[in-house]
Design a protein around this motif. Structure first.
Motif, PDB file in Angstrom:
ATOM      1  N   ALA A   1       0.840  -1.203   0.000  1.00 20.73           N
ATOM      2  CA  ALA A   1       0.000   0.000   0.000  1.00 20.73           C
ATOM      3  C   ALA A   1       0.875   1.254   0.000  1.00 20.73           C
ATOM      4  O   ALA A   1       0.517   2.274  -0.602  1.00 20.73           O
ATOM      5  N   ALA A   2       2.021   1.172   0.671  1.00 24.89           N
ATOM      6  CA  ALA A   2       2.929   2.329   0.712  1.00 24.89           C
ATOM      7  C   ALA A   2       3.440   2.662  -0.689  1.00 24.89           C
ATOM      8  O   ALA A   2       3.602   3.841  -1.038  1.00 24.89           O
ATOM      9  N   SER A   3       3.671   1.625  -1.493  1.00 27.48           N
ATOM     10  CA  SER A   3       4.101   1.871  -2.877  1.00 27.48           C
ATOM     11  C   SER A   3       3.002   2.583  -3.645  1.00 27.48           C
ATOM     12  O   SER A   3       3.260   3.511  -4.410  1.00 27.48           O
ATOM     13  N   VAL A   4       1.766   2.123  -3.436  1.00 30.07           N
ATOM     14  CA  VAL A   4       0.631   2.733  -4.137  1.00 30.07           C
ATOM     15  C   VAL A   4       0.556   4.223  -3.810  1.00 30.07           C
ATOM     16  O   VAL A   4       0.292   5.055  -4.682  1.00 30.07           O
ATOM     17  N   LYS A   5       0.810   4.538  -2.542  1.00 30.68           N
ATOM     18  CA  LYS A   5       0.738   5.943  -2.118  1.00 30.68           C
ATOM     19  C   LYS A   5       1.700   6.796  -2.958  1.00 30.68           C
ATOM     20  O   LYS A   5       1.334   7.878  -3.421  1.00 30.68           O
ATOM     21  N   MET A   6       2.905   6.303  -3.160  1.00 31.25           N
ATOM     22  CA  MET A   6       3.885   7.058  -3.944  1.00 31.25           C
ATOM     23  C   MET A   6       3.547   7.021  -5.432  1.00 31.25           C
ATOM     24  O   MET A   6       3.665   8.005  -6.148  1.00 31.25           O
ATOM     25  N   GLN A   7       3.142   5.838  -5.893  1.00 25.13           N
ATOM     26  CA  GLN A   7       2.831   5.676  -7.322  1.00 25.13           C
ATOM     27  C   GLN A   7       1.659   6.572  -7.737  1.00 25.13           C
ATOM     28  O   GLN A   7       1.674   7.134  -8.846  1.00 25.13           O
ATOM     29  N   ALA A   8       0.669   6.689  -6.864  1.00 27.28           N
ATOM     30  CA  ALA A   8      -0.531   7.470  -7.218  1.00 27.28           C
ATOM     31  C   ALA A   8      -0.157   8.921  -7.532  1.00 27.28           C
ATOM     32  O   ALA A   8      -0.678   9.523  -8.483  1.00 27.28           O
ATOM     33  N   LYS A   9       0.758   9.446  -6.741  1.00 28.72           N
ATOM     34  CA  LYS A   9       1.183  10.834  -6.933  1.00 28.72           C
ATOM     35  C   LYS A   9       1.895  10.991  -8.282  1.00 28.72           C
ATOM     36  O   LYS A   9       1.613  11.904  -9.051  1.00 28.72           O
ATOM     37  N   VAL A  10       2.802  10.047  -8.564  1.00 34.03           N
ATOM     38  CA  VAL A  10       3.561  10.084  -9.819  1.00 34.03           C
ATOM     39  C   VAL A  10       2.632   9.875 -11.011  1.00 34.03           C
ATOM     40  O   VAL A  10       2.703  10.595 -12.011  1.00 34.03           O
ATOM     41  N   LEU A  11       1.752   8.899 -10.868  1.00 32.67           N
ATOM     42  CA  LEU A  11       0.846   8.581 -11.974  1.00 32.67           C
ATOM     43  C   LEU A  11      -0.069   9.761 -12.284  1.00 32.67           C
ATOM     44  O   LEU A  11      -0.276  10.110 -13.459  1.00 32.67           O
ATOM     45  N   GLU A  12      -0.606  10.387 -11.266  1.00 38.15           N
ATOM     46  CA  GLU A  12      -1.499  11.531 -11.490  1.00 38.15           C
ATOM     47  C   GLU A  12      -0.760  12.634 -12.258  1.00 38.15           C
ATOM     48  O   GLU A  12      -1.269  13.169 -13.242  1.00 38.15           O
ATOM     49  N   GLU A  13       0.451  12.919 -11.794  1.00 40.66           N
ATOM     50  CA  GLU A  13       1.209  14.013 -12.415  1.00 40.66           C
ATOM     51  C   GLU A  13       1.522  13.691 -13.884  1.00 40.66           C
ATOM     52  O   GLU A  13       1.318  14.534 -14.772  1.00 40.66           O
ATOM     53  N   ASN A  14       1.978  12.473 -14.137  1.00 42.31           N
ATOM     54  CA  ASN A  14       2.314  12.103 -15.520  1.00 42.31           C
ATOM     55  C   ASN A  14       1.076  11.977 -16.395  1.00 42.31           C
ATOM     56  O   ASN A  14       1.091  12.320 -17.574  1.00 42.31           O
ATOM     57  N   PHE A  15       0.006  11.487 -15.808  1.00 41.01           N
ATOM     58  CA  PHE A  15      -1.248  11.329 -16.538  1.00 41.01           C
ATOM     59  C   PHE A  15      -1.758  12.695 -17.008  1.00 41.01           C
ATOM     60  O   PHE A  15      -2.124  12.881 -18.174  1.00 41.01           O
ATOM     61  N   LEU A  16      -1.728  13.661 -16.093  1.00 42.53           N
ATOM     62  CA  LEU A  16      -2.189  15.015 -16.447  1.00 42.53           C
ATOM     63  C   LEU A  16      -1.264  15.645 -17.487  1.00 42.53           C
ATOM     64  O   LEU A  16      -1.723  16.302 -18.434  1.00 42.53           O
ATOM     65  N   ALA A  17       0.041  15.398 -17.325  1.00 48.69           N
ATOM     66  CA  ALA A  17       1.001  15.936 -18.296  1.00 48.69           C
ATOM     67  C   ALA A  17       0.729  15.355 -19.678  1.00 48.69           C
ATOM     68  O   ALA A  17       0.733  16.072 -20.692  1.00 48.69           O
ATOM     69  N   SER A  18       0.461  14.050 -19.709  1.00 52.81           N
ATOM     70  CA  SER A  18       0.189  13.379 -20.978  1.00 52.81           C
ATOM     71  C   SER A  18      -1.060  13.948 -21.653  1.00 52.81           C
ATOM     72  O   SER A  18      -1.069  14.195 -22.865  1.00 52.81           O
ATOM     73  N   LEU A  19      -2.093  14.177 -20.858  1.00 49.59           N
ATOM     74  CA  LEU A  19      -3.336  14.740 -21.421  1.00 49.59           C
ATOM     75  C   LEU A  19      -3.098  16.121 -22.031  1.00 49.59           C
ATOM     76  O   LEU A  19      -3.741  16.507 -22.994  1.00 49.59           O
ATOM     77  N   GLN A  20      -2.134  16.843 -21.464  1.00 54.23           N
ATOM     78  CA  GLN A  20      -1.845  18.199 -21.949  1.00 54.23           C
ATOM     79  C   GLN A  20      -0.711  18.217 -22.976  1.00 54.23           C
ATOM     80  O   GLN A  20      -0.246  19.300 -23.363  1.00 54.23           O
ATOM     81  N   GLY A  21      -0.249  17.037 -23.362  1.00 49.14           N
ATOM     82  CA  GLY A  21       0.815  16.954 -24.362  1.00 49.14           C
ATOM     83  C   GLY A  21       2.173  17.398 -23.839  1.00 49.14           C
ATOM     84  O   GLY A  21       3.062  17.770 -24.618  1.00 49.14           O
ATOM     85  N   LYS A  22       2.343  17.347 -22.534  1.00 49.30           N
ATOM     86  CA  LYS A  22       3.615  17.746 -21.941  1.00 49.30           C
ATOM     87  C   LYS A  22       4.481  16.511 -21.668  1.00 49.30           C
ATOM     88  O   LYS A  22       3.958  15.397 -21.554  1.00 49.30           O
ATOM     89  N   PRO A  23       5.785  16.691 -21.506  1.00 52.17           N
ATOM     90  CA  PRO A  23       6.638  15.539 -21.177  1.00 52.17           C
ATOM     91  C   PRO A  23       6.337  15.000 -19.778  1.00 52.17           C
ATOM     92  O   PRO A  23       5.873  15.746 -18.907  1.00 52.17           O
ATOM     93  N   LEU A  24       6.592  13.719 -19.603  1.00 50.01           N
ATOM     94  CA  LEU A  24       6.330  13.089 -18.306  1.00 50.01           C
ATOM     95  C   LEU A  24       7.553  13.291 -17.418  1.00 50.01           C
ATOM     96  O   LEU A  24       8.598  12.684 -17.637  1.00 50.01           O
ATOM     97  N   THR A  25       7.416  14.134 -16.456  1.00 49.25           N
ATOM     98  CA  THR A  25       8.589  14.481 -15.647  1.00 49.25           C
ATOM     99  C   THR A  25       8.613  13.803 -14.271  1.00 49.25           C
ATOM    100  O   THR A  25       9.664  13.698 -13.653  1.00 49.25           O
ATOM    101  N   ALA A  26       7.443  13.353 -13.798  1.00 52.13           N
ATOM    102  CA  ALA A  26       7.428  12.720 -12.467  1.00 52.13           C
ATOM    103  C   ALA A  26       8.035  11.320 -12.566  1.00 52.13           C
ATOM    104  O   ALA A  26       7.772  10.591 -13.522  1.00 52.13           O
ATOM    105  N   LYS A  27       8.834  10.972 -11.590  1.00 49.97           N
ATOM    106  CA  LYS A  27       9.506   9.669 -11.628  1.00 49.97           C
ATOM    107  C   LYS A  27       9.311   8.915 -10.312  1.00 49.97           C
ATOM    108  O   LYS A  27       9.574   9.461  -9.240  1.00 49.97           O
ATOM    109  N   HIS A  28       8.870   7.683 -10.430  1.00 55.18           N
ATOM    110  CA  HIS A  28       8.731   6.825  -9.251  1.00 55.18           C
ATOM    111  C   HIS A  28      10.118   6.335  -8.843  1.00 55.18           C
ATOM    112  O   HIS A  28      10.875   5.859  -9.688  1.00 55.18           O
TER     113      HIS A  28
END
Lengths: 110, 443
Positions: free
Chosen positions: B354-381
């Motif tokens: 679950a602790a991994s999910v906590k960190m992954q969720a933050k990274v995934l949200e940031e990259n997901f939003l970046a992708s939707l806006q056509g921006k590079p994926l900068t968040a890294k797990h």
């Protein structure tokens, strides 16, 4: 962590203890309010109860708090453990003083 | 003895909100929902799985997207706080503390499809459900978790747990955890005998759980004052106990001090529950049969047939074959850029907590939003995972690490290499609230 995140964690942490927090709040407020109607202040003279019960609470808490967490004093190991245990015990002792000091004051002023 | 219920402990969040309790606390939380930073999109986002990863992402994306349609697919009605199951099986918690209703965690705007994915069809941007229904998507988040393969152990059936035959398993379910506790109590009350504790030959979620179960059971055996009457053995298919060298050595040393016999390179192959015999395949040797009075079964774990047979999985010639293929830092599938992963399903070293999910969720949200806006994926797990390693009922070590077993302590004042009462209190009192905050997407 965001402020909202901290509040959420605090809220879920407090949930199982809302009843106890309420009881403690009432136990604190009622003597305080009643005593203040008789011109009580924190610097007023207390009594035997407010002198001896708080240290007793500190001492008891020292042993009982680890037990309450399904642990034991033997597992209090690191300096952080000791600081936490001492802090909680003193905090409970201070709370006991806040409750018993006005009660003793009212008893003395009868 | 499991602790008695405290008032409010099993009350659902919805009930409490109805009661109006804590309005002062909950009030400010509402301020944070759907803020000015929301991204506008008409995308249809499908989340497969309403576990920790799926619910976290549903909440996070609901708050960060404007105009999106979010669908979550899962058949389950209940959500379980699985990190609490070791405490249930150790007799510390009542099982009811680990269950909530999924509906309590789902934002109202999310469309909940009660189905099970039978096939991923990323070439056509759709998933097919077991009932034949096809669900199309613009973006897919796979959070389907993993499958417990008890069926790969001959003679093993989860229904054996709690039948008085000495079979326990903390992984099977909430009820099974409580029944595992009963089986351990039965073994202890016999006054002696052999307990076998196992690791599986595959990746596993909460990799510390089998070790925690051993330590808490040792604690209970020592409490009887007749520890010498009990034989405790631990089986490892790989020879390793934990992926981080320091903790691996620590556990080996502690097992040795506490009289646990280690059988390295042994894999549980079959169980004869009526005869209380377990058969092990031994690497480089003949199969071995062990009598037991209690056995803690940890099943092999896989990503599940639908994922394994899909183009989204690592292929047989790759590491982590059968698990979901993602870039381990961006959490994006490298072949299908509109497919993302979170949680146990992904092919990664460790990271099934679950602790991994906590960190992954933050990274995934940031990259997901970046992708939707056509921006590079900068968040890294960074591979963060955490395991409060319970070494006895009442003390634990805060194990936190990332890629390459690098220690990543969250609190500078907590020594990750020392057993501590504070860490136990965190595990027992604080992590469930933090988990619920994670489900809400708040942390």
């Amino acid at each position: 962590m965001t402020f909202s995140g901290i509040l959420t964690v605090v809220w879920y942490s407090a949930l199982p203890w809302l009843w106890l927090i309420s009881v403690m709040l009432v136990a604190f407020l009622v003597p305080q309010l009643l005593a203040r109607m008789k011109s009580y202040s924190f610097t007023s003279k207390g009594g035997m109860g407010s002198k001896y019960i708080p240290p007793l609470v500190v001492l008891l808490a020292f042993f009982l708090v680890p037990l309450q967490t399904q642990s034991s004093l033997a597992y209090v190991n690191t300096w952080v453990d000791w600081m936490n245990l001492i802090g909680v015990s003193i905090g409970l002792g201070f709370y006991a003083w806040l409750v018993f000091h006005p009660i003793c004051f009212m008893r003395n002023s009868k | 003895m499991p602790k008695k219920h405290l008032p409010f402990e099993s009350v659902s969040r919805r009930d409490l909100l109805k009661l109006g309790l804590g309005a002062g606390v909950v009030g400010p939380l509402a301020l944070s929902s759907r803020g000015a930073k929301a991204v506008n999109t008409q995308a249809h986002i499908v989340i497969v799985g309403a576990g920790a990863g799926g619910l976290s992402m549903a909440n996070r994306l609901t708050n960060s997207l404007q105009g999106a349609k979010i669908t979550i697919i899962d058949t389950r009605e209940k959500h379980y706080y699985q990190p609490g199951w070791t405490l249930v099986a150790s007799g510390v918690w009542n099982q009811d503390k680990t269950v909530t209703d999924i509906v309590d965690w789902l934002p109202k705007s999310v469309n909940w499809v009660k189905g099970h994915v039978a096939e991923y069809d990323p070439d056509n941007n759709r998933v097919l459900l077991e009932d034949g229904q096809a669900v199309s998507y613009d973006q897919l988040i796979v959070a389907s978790g993993l499958q417990l393969r008890y069926d790969l152990i001959q003679g093993m059936d989860v229904d054996l747990i709690g039948q008085g035959k000495g079979v326990g398993s903390v992984y099977a379910s909430m009820d099974a955890s409580a029944k595992t506790n009963e089986e351990i109590k039965r073994w202890i009350s016999k006054g002696g005998g052999t307990g076998l504790f196992n690791l599986p030959p595959t990746a596993l979620k909460c990799a510390g759980a089998p070790i925690k179960m051993t330590f808490t059971t040792l604690h209970r055996l020592e409490d009887t004052g007749r520890r010498e009457q009990f034989n405790v053995e631990f089986m490892t298919p790989s020879g390793g106990l934990f992926s981080v060298p320091f903790y691996n050595d620590f556990i080996k040393q502690r097992f040795s001090e506490q009289g646990v016999t280690r059988n390295d390179l042994w894999t549980l192959k079959a169980i004869d529950a009526d005869a209380k015999k377990a058969t092990y395949s031994v690497k480089g040797g003949e199969d071995q049969v062990k009598d037991y009075d209690f056995i803690h079964v940890v099943p092999p774990m896989t990503a599940g047939a639908a994922l394994e047979n899909s183009p989204l999985a690592f292929q047989p010639n790759e590491n982590f074959k059968g698990w979901m293929k993602v870039d381990r830092e961006t959490l994006q599938n490298p072949d299908y850029f509109n497919v993302w992963g979170i949680g146990d399903v992904m092919g990664m070293p460790s990271n099934k907590t679950a602790a991994s999910v906590k960190m992954q969720a933050k990274v995934l949200e940031e990259n997901f939003l970046a992708s939707l806006q056509g921006k590079p994926l900068t968040a890294k797990h960074n591979g963060y995972t955490s395991c409060p390693m319970i070494t006895a009922i009442g003390k634990a070590m805060l194990v936190e690490f990332g890629w390459d077993s690098k220690l990543l302590p969250s609190f500078s004042f907590i020594d990750p290499k020392k057993e501590s009462w504070t860490v136990w209190v965190m595990k027992e009192r604080m992590l469930r609230p933090a988990y619920y905050a994670m489900l809400e997407g708040k942390i």
